[in-house]
Design an enzyme around this catalytic site. Structure first.
Site, short mmCIF file in Angstrom:
data_model
loop_
_atom_site.label_atom_id
_atom_site.label_comp_id
_atom_site.label_asym_id
_atom_site.label_seq_id
_atom_site.Cartn_x
_atom_site.Cartn_y
_atom_site.Cartn_z
N LEU A 199 0.82 -1.22 0.00
CA LEU A 199 0.00 0.00 0.00
C LEU A 199 0.85 1.27 0.00
O LEU A 199 0.33 2.37 -0.14
CB LEU A 199 -0.94 0.01 1.21
CG LEU A 199 -1.98 -1.10 1.26
CD1 LEU A 199 -2.92 -0.91 2.46
CD2 LEU A 199 -2.81 -1.15 -0.04
N LYS A 200 2.15 1.15 0.23
CA LYS A 200 3.07 2.31 0.23
C LYS A 200 2.46 3.48 1.00
O LYS A 200 2.25 4.58 0.46
CB LYS A 200 3.42 2.73 -1.21
CG LYS A 200 4.15 1.65 -2.00
CD LYS A 200 4.68 2.19 -3.32
CE LYS A 200 5.45 1.17 -4.11
NZ LYS A 200 4.62 0.05 -4.65
N LEU A 201 2.24 3.26 2.29
CA LEU A 201 1.59 4.29 3.11
C LEU A 201 2.48 5.53 3.25
O LEU A 201 3.68 5.42 3.49
CB LEU A 201 1.28 3.72 4.50
CG LEU A 201 0.37 2.48 4.52
CD1 LEU A 201 0.27 1.91 5.93
CD2 LEU A 201 -1.01 2.83 3.99
N ILE A 244 0.59 11.62 7.57
CA ILE A 244 1.12 12.09 8.85
C ILE A 244 1.28 10.89 9.79
O ILE A 244 0.62 9.86 9.61
CB ILE A 244 0.23 13.18 9.49
CG1 ILE A 244 -1.19 12.65 9.73
CG2 ILE A 244 0.19 14.43 8.62
CD1 ILE A 244 -2.06 13.60 10.56
N ASN A 250 0.29 9.96 12.77
CA ASN A 250 -0.90 9.38 13.40
C ASN A 250 -1.73 8.56 12.41
O ASN A 250 -2.18 7.46 12.72
CB ASN A 250 -1.74 10.52 13.99
CG ASN A 250 -2.95 10.00 14.73
OD1 ASN A 250 -2.83 9.18 15.64
ND2 ASN A 250 -4.12 10.46 14.32
N THR A 251 -1.89 9.09 11.20
CA THR A 251 -2.70 8.38 10.20
C THR A 251 -2.04 7.09 9.76
O THR A 251 -2.70 6.05 9.61
CB THR A 251 -2.95 9.32 8.98
OG1 THR A 251 -3.55 10.51 9.47
CG2 THR A 251 -3.85 8.68 7.96
N THR A 260 11.14 3.76 -8.51
CA THR A 260 11.99 3.60 -9.70
C THR A 260 11.50 4.48 -10.86
O THR A 260 12.21 4.67 -11.84
CB THR A 260 12.05 2.13 -10.15
OG1 THR A 260 10.74 1.58 -10.07
CG2 THR A 260 12.98 1.32 -9.29
N ARG A 287 13.74 -10.30 -14.01
CA ARG A 287 13.30 -10.99 -15.23
C ARG A 287 14.05 -12.31 -15.38
O ARG A 287 15.29 -12.32 -15.38
CB ARG A 287 13.57 -10.12 -16.47
CG ARG A 287 12.62 -8.93 -16.61
CD ARG A 287 11.19 -9.41 -16.82
NE ARG A 287 10.21 -8.32 -16.85
CZ ARG A 287 9.51 -7.89 -15.80
NH1 ARG A 287 9.68 -8.44 -14.62
NH2 ARG A 287 8.63 -6.93 -15.94
N GLN A 311 10.30 -2.24 -17.34
CA GLN A 311 11.38 -2.24 -16.35
C GLN A 311 12.69 -1.91 -17.04
O GLN A 311 13.01 -2.46 -18.08
CB GLN A 311 11.48 -3.61 -15.66
CG GLN A 311 10.27 -3.98 -14.81
CD GLN A 311 10.27 -3.29 -13.45
OE1 GLN A 311 11.02 -2.34 -13.21
NE2 GLN A 311 9.40 -3.75 -12.57
O1 C5P Z 1 5.44 -7.12 -13.81
P1 C5P Z 1 6.69 -6.81 -13.03
O2 C5P Z 1 7.54 -8.03 -12.74
O3 C5P Z 1 7.49 -5.69 -13.65
O4 C5P Z 1 6.12 -6.29 -11.63
C1 C5P Z 1 6.92 -5.74 -10.64
C2 C5P Z 1 6.13 -5.36 -9.44
O5 C5P Z 1 6.96 -4.70 -8.52
C3 C5P Z 1 4.97 -4.42 -9.73
O6 C5P Z 1 3.92 -4.73 -8.80
C4 C5P Z 1 5.54 -3.05 -9.41
O7 C5P Z 1 4.56 -2.14 -9.00
C5 C5P Z 1 6.48 -3.38 -8.26
N1 C5P Z 1 7.57 -2.44 -8.03
C6 C5P Z 1 8.52 -2.11 -8.99
N2 C5P Z 1 9.51 -1.23 -8.70
C7 C5P Z 1 9.57 -0.67 -7.48
C8 C5P Z 1 8.64 -1.00 -6.51
C9 C5P Z 1 7.64 -1.91 -6.82
O8 C5P Z 1 8.48 -2.64 -10.10
N3 C5P Z 1 10.56 0.14 -7.20
#
Ligand code: C5P
Length: 237
Positions: free
Chosen positions: A68-70, A73, A75-76, A126, A187, A196
């Protein structure tokens, strides 16, 4: 179904299930086979299907990484972590650029509500390069920013980080095994890179110090996801 840890030695595979159809996702989880332990649920699926979907994936015997990459603030964020702690999840992400106080509250909330939950810090997305950082007033390189935020995360006692496999070896050399490192941008040999840019094979990423690798499209877009899962696990061994 039993949930197993660490079937691949030291580095585990996480399947990023970034598709928007719940029944297809469930079908895919079933087809991915029992050797796959981890599923990453991101904002797309969580926003659409919510906590029930998390429970459904967990009921299939998988460990859940809720990405969820919160970022809010202190407290939230602390309260969001308390709410998320009611779910059957094993990993959860926060943004380290939320700052020291936010991370301290986050770590405290995680320890109070779900001590077994692995809280992970995201450093620089990224999708952000040096120019994009300059555009929001950060006048150092993306690499420098990653290591500055990593040092801050280390200071507040965060125990996990999401980072590129290209940064993993340096983070390990500076911080030892303090952090569990989760690396996307993976990959398998011969797979399409898609969008990527800086990719690495599963084995190389593990050799660089990744404790977990995240793979999405090469698995969920494959004709036979189970065989790709098997070949990735084979590569990790
Ligand atoms: O399909 P793929 O292998 O590229 O998916 C990579 C997953 O990793 C995706 O859910 C993407 O949002 C996540 N991710 C990323 N790079 C980041 C953080 C998360 O590719 N720095």
């Amino acid at each position: 179904m039993t949930k197993n840890f660490d079937q691949t030695g030291n580095c585990e595979l996480i399947l990023a299930l970034d598709i928007d159809d719940r029944s297809k996702a469930i079908e895919l989880v079933k087809r991915s086979g029992e050797s796959l332990n981890w599923i990453k649920i991101g904002l797309q699926m969580f926003t659409k299907y919510g906590p029930e979907y998390v429970r459904e994936i967990s009921d299939l015997g998988k460990k859940v990484f809720l990405d969820l990459k919160l970022h809010d603030i202190p407290n939230t964020v602390a309260k969001a972590i308390a709410s998320a702690s009611e779910l059957p999840i094993d990993m959860l992400t926060i943004h380290t650029c939320g700052g020291r106080e936010m991370m301290e509250w986050a770590v405290r909330s995680q320890q109070d509500h779900k001590p077994d939950l692995q809280l992970l810090g995201v450093t620089v997305l990224t999708s952000m390069d040096d120019e994009a950082l300059a555009g929001i007033g950060v006048n150092r390189s993306a690499a420098e920013q990653v290591f500055a935020l990593t040092a801050l995360a280390s200071d507040v006692g965060l125990s996990g980080l999401v980072c590129s496999p290209h940064e993993a070896a340096k983070v390990k050399s500076i911080h030892g095994n303090q952090f569990k490192l989760v690396a996307p941008g993976i990959r398998p040999v011969g797979a399409d890179a898609g969008d990527q840019k800086r990719i690495m094979t599963p084995r190389l990423a593990a050799e660089q110090g990744a404790d977990f690798i995240v793979v999405g499209r090469p698995i969920y877009q494959a004709e036979d996801p189970e065989s790709v899962v098997k070949s990735v696990l084979e590569d990790l061994r």
